[in-house]
Structures are given as C-alpha cells and as structure tokens.
Design a protein around this motif. Structure first.
Motif, PDB file in Angstrom:
ATOM      1  N   PHE A  17      40.325  42.149  37.205  1.00 33.79           N
ATOM      2  CA  PHE A  17      40.380  43.679  37.484  1.00 33.79           C
ATOM      3  C   PHE A  17      41.422  43.802  38.368  1.00 33.79           C
ATOM      4  N   ARG A  18      41.707  45.079  38.501  1.00 30.25           N
ATOM      5  CA  ARG A  18      42.664  45.492  39.751  1.00 30.25           C
ATOM      6  C   ARG A  18      42.353  46.870  40.032  1.00 30.25           C
ATOM      7  N   LYS A  59      43.103  54.905  43.016  1.00 32.48           N
ATOM      8  CA  LYS A  59      42.790  54.710  41.592  1.00 32.48           C
ATOM      9  C   LYS A  59      41.732  54.038  41.442  1.00 32.48           C
ATOM     10  N   GLU A  60      41.026  54.224  40.149  1.00 34.67           N
ATOM     11  CA  GLU A  60      39.573  53.497  39.807  1.00 34.67           C
ATOM     12  C   GLU A  60      39.960  51.849  39.479  1.00 34.67           C
ATOM     13  N   ARG A  61      38.927  51.061  39.467  1.00 29.86           N
ATOM     14  CA  ARG A  61      39.223  49.640  39.324  1.00 29.86           C
ATOM     15  C   ARG A  61      39.527  49.559  37.715  1.00 29.86           C
ATOM     16  N   GLU A  62      40.357  48.879  37.279  1.00 29.07           N
ATOM     17  CA  GLU A  62      41.107  48.838  35.830  1.00 29.07           C
ATOM     18  C   GLU A  62      40.656  47.404  35.395  1.00 29.07           C
ATOM     19  N   LEU A  94      44.849  45.591  44.551  1.00 34.99           N
ATOM     20  CA  LEU A  94      44.008  44.468  44.990  1.00 34.99           C
ATOM     21  C   LEU A  94      43.249  43.876  43.536  1.00 34.99           C
ATOM     22  N   TYR A  95      43.610  42.452  43.433  1.00 34.13           N
ATOM     23  CA  TYR A  95      43.231  41.922  42.388  1.00 34.13           C
ATOM     24  C   TYR A  95      41.810  41.184  42.392  1.00 34.13           C
ATOM     25  N   TYR A  96      40.902  41.625  41.562  1.00 38.67           N
ATOM     26  CA  TYR A  96      39.454  40.976  41.579  1.00 38.67           C
ATOM     27  C   TYR A  96      39.076  40.124  40.735  1.00 38.67           C
TER      28      TYR A  96
END
Length: 122
Positions: free
Chosen positions: A37-38, A43-46, A92-94
C-alpha cells in the motif's frame, strides 16, 4: 506473529526504477496474502499490489503494467519492482500481510511494516 521490514525506497527521477523489498518473520509466511500500500501526504492509504499464497497477483489500475509484485517463500521476502516511475508515485510505501485470502482492503490486513519512502523527482 509476523514482523515486516521494508527497504529499497529512495529518491529517483521520473521514468526511473526502484525495487522495494519486504522481509518477513514468522513460520507461516508462505500462506499469507502479501500486499503493498502507499500513502502520499494529505491522502488516504491506497492499494498498490497484492500477491496470494499461490502467487496470484492484483494491481491498482494506476500501476498496472509498470509495477510487478513477487514473492520468495524460501527467503520470506516480497518484492515490488517499480518501473517508469511518475511524480504521483511519490509516497510512503507499506508492506502488509494477513492469513486471509482474496482481494483484501487495508483494514483487513493484520500486520504492517513501518514503511519506506519513495520520492520521484522531475
């Protein structure tokens, strides 16, 4: 319990490539649904991409054809190869993991990493 550690983020010019890695702990990694996810500022996490235990994959429309998700169960690692990066890929990438199967929303994932920053410059 599963612990996730992301790496590979950084600063890259538009059109360039990066490869993110997510290292997982835990004995049952091979059966987990893994995903990226990012979240960009404000913005919302997408959802970006996911890969099931059987290596079936899914991608967000915005990254399809540019990003590739893969997994190595022996190394307990999930990779996200990102090509043709665009300015709006900056986020930010999760990495996320869960034993549930299917196309899961963010709220369904029980395990998350701390994130790795990807910044795409012009």
């Amino acid at each position: 319990q599963v612990q996730l550690v992301e790496s590979g983020g950084g600063l890259v010019q538009a059109g360039g490539s990066l490869r993110l890695s997510c290292a997982a702990s835990g004995r049952t990694f091979s059966i987990y649904t893994m995903a990226w996810f990012r979240q960009a500022p404000g913005k919302e996490r997408e959802f970006v991409a996911s890969i099931a235990w059987n290596s079936n994959t899914a991608y967000a429309a915005s990254v399809k054809g540019r990003f590739t998700i893969s997994r190595d169960n022996a190394k307990k690692t999930v990779l996200l190869q990102m090509n043709s990066l665009k300015l709006n890929d900056t986020a930010l990438y999760y990495c996320a993991a869960d034993p549930k199967q299917g196309l899961l929303p963010a709220s369904a994932f029980g395990y998350w990493g701390q994130g790795t920053q990807v910044t795409v410059s012009s």
